[in-house]
Scaffold this motif. Sequence first.
Motif, PDB file in Angstrom:
ATOM      1  N   MET A 292       0.862  -1.164   0.000  1.00  0.00           N
ATOM      2  CA  MET A 292       0.000   0.000   0.000  1.00  0.00           C
ATOM      3  C   MET A 292       0.905   1.223   0.000  1.00  0.00           C
ATOM      4  O   MET A 292       1.931   1.240   0.681  1.00  0.00           O
ATOM      5  N   SER A 293       0.535   2.243  -0.752  1.00  0.00           N
ATOM      6  CA  SER A 293       1.261   3.507  -0.717  1.00  0.00           C
ATOM      7  C   SER A 293       0.281   4.658  -0.889  1.00  0.00           C
ATOM      8  O   SER A 293      -0.808   4.478  -1.430  1.00  0.00           O
ATOM      9  N   SER A 294       0.677   5.821  -0.412  1.00  0.00           N
ATOM     10  CA  SER A 294      -0.187   6.991  -0.537  1.00  0.00           C
ATOM     11  C   SER A 294      -0.027   7.567  -1.935  1.00  0.00           C
ATOM     12  O   SER A 294       1.057   7.558  -2.509  1.00  0.00           O
ATOM     13  N   ILE A 295      -1.125   8.076  -2.498  1.00  0.00           N
ATOM     14  CA  ILE A 295      -1.055   8.670  -3.833  1.00  0.00           C
ATOM     15  C   ILE A 295      -1.604  10.093  -3.869  1.00  0.00           C
ATOM     16  O   ILE A 295      -1.512  10.749  -4.893  1.00  0.00           O
ATOM     17  N   HIS A 296      -2.119  10.572  -2.760  1.00  0.00           N
ATOM     18  CA  HIS A 296      -2.655  11.933  -2.738  1.00  0.00           C
ATOM     19  C   HIS A 296      -1.548  12.974  -2.839  1.00  0.00           C
ATOM     20  O   HIS A 296      -1.796  14.111  -3.209  1.00  0.00           O
ATOM     21  N   ASP A 297      -0.323  12.569  -2.556  1.00  0.00           N
ATOM     22  CA  ASP A 297       0.804  13.493  -2.542  1.00  0.00           C
ATOM     23  C   ASP A 297       1.880  13.117  -3.561  1.00  0.00           C
ATOM     24  O   ASP A 297       3.055  13.389  -3.372  1.00  0.00           O
ATOM     25  N   LEU A 298       1.476  12.501  -4.679  1.00  0.00           N
ATOM     26  CA  LEU A 298       2.428  12.093  -5.703  1.00  0.00           C
ATOM     27  C   LEU A 298       3.242  13.257  -6.238  1.00  0.00           C
ATOM     28  O   LEU A 298       4.415  13.109  -6.548  1.00  0.00           O
ATOM     29  N   ASP A 299       2.622  14.415  -6.352  1.00  0.00           N
ATOM     30  CA  ASP A 299       3.329  15.563  -6.899  1.00  0.00           C
ATOM     31  C   ASP A 299       4.338  16.160  -5.924  1.00  0.00           C
ATOM     32  O   ASP A 299       5.173  16.971  -6.305  1.00  0.00           O
ATOM     33  N   LEU A 300       4.315  15.735  -4.661  1.00  0.00           N
ATOM     34  CA  LEU A 300       5.252  16.239  -3.657  1.00  0.00           C
ATOM     35  C   LEU A 300       6.443  15.319  -3.460  1.00  0.00           C
ATOM     36  O   LEU A 300       7.432  15.696  -2.844  1.00  0.00           O
ATOM     37  N   LYS A 301       6.341  14.087  -3.969  1.00  0.00           N
ATOM     38  CA  LYS A 301       7.375  13.077  -3.726  1.00  0.00           C
ATOM     39  C   LYS A 301       8.266  12.925  -4.954  1.00  0.00           C
ATOM     40  O   LYS A 301       7.801  12.924  -6.070  1.00  0.00           O
ATOM     41  N   GLU A 302       9.549  12.775  -4.703  1.00  0.00           N
ATOM     42  CA  GLU A 302      10.520  12.469  -5.751  1.00  0.00           C
ATOM     43  C   GLU A 302      11.112  11.108  -5.433  1.00  0.00           C
ATOM     44  O   GLU A 302      11.544  10.854  -4.311  1.00  0.00           O
ATOM     45  N   THR A 303      11.137  10.223  -6.408  1.00  0.00           N
ATOM     46  CA  THR A 303      11.735   8.908  -6.208  1.00  0.00           C
ATOM     47  C   THR A 303      12.826   8.695  -7.250  1.00  0.00           C
ATOM     48  O   THR A 303      12.780   9.270  -8.326  1.00  0.00           O
TER      49      THR A 303
END
Length: 141
Positions: free
Chosen positions: A1-12
Amino acid sequence: MSSIHDLDLKETEGSVIHLVIPLSSEKVNEHEIYLLENGEDCLIYIGSTVDPDTMRKLFGISSVDEIPSQQYDNPLSKKLNEVINEIRSQRCNYLRLKLCRKGDPSGALFFSYIVEDKSPGGLSYVEFLVHVLQQIQSKMT
């Protein structure tokens, strides 16, 4: 499970899939959106109090009651599609996408995969693993 509401804030680095969250209801916040996949289904749980702007960017809606059947053309929605496509490329079969919400049978389906919680009258997943380890250790001595 991972969060997706903050995809634009995360860099991978190297992958569009973000940090994995333990499968525990303690980790599910009604202000957030989560992606959970089980090898057959890709479930997206939309919390009951998610920011309307985030829902609008991802799904083109401002309320969880308006859950759609299509994706939208904006950067956040495109990142979500990249995550889903990355997961699908790692599996041997095509994952079905299901949107889930609290108080709906789809929400119950999502929470049925939250396996790290303590069950009524039983052990949590971690407690079970500790029990198994103790049993193995007792047989080894």
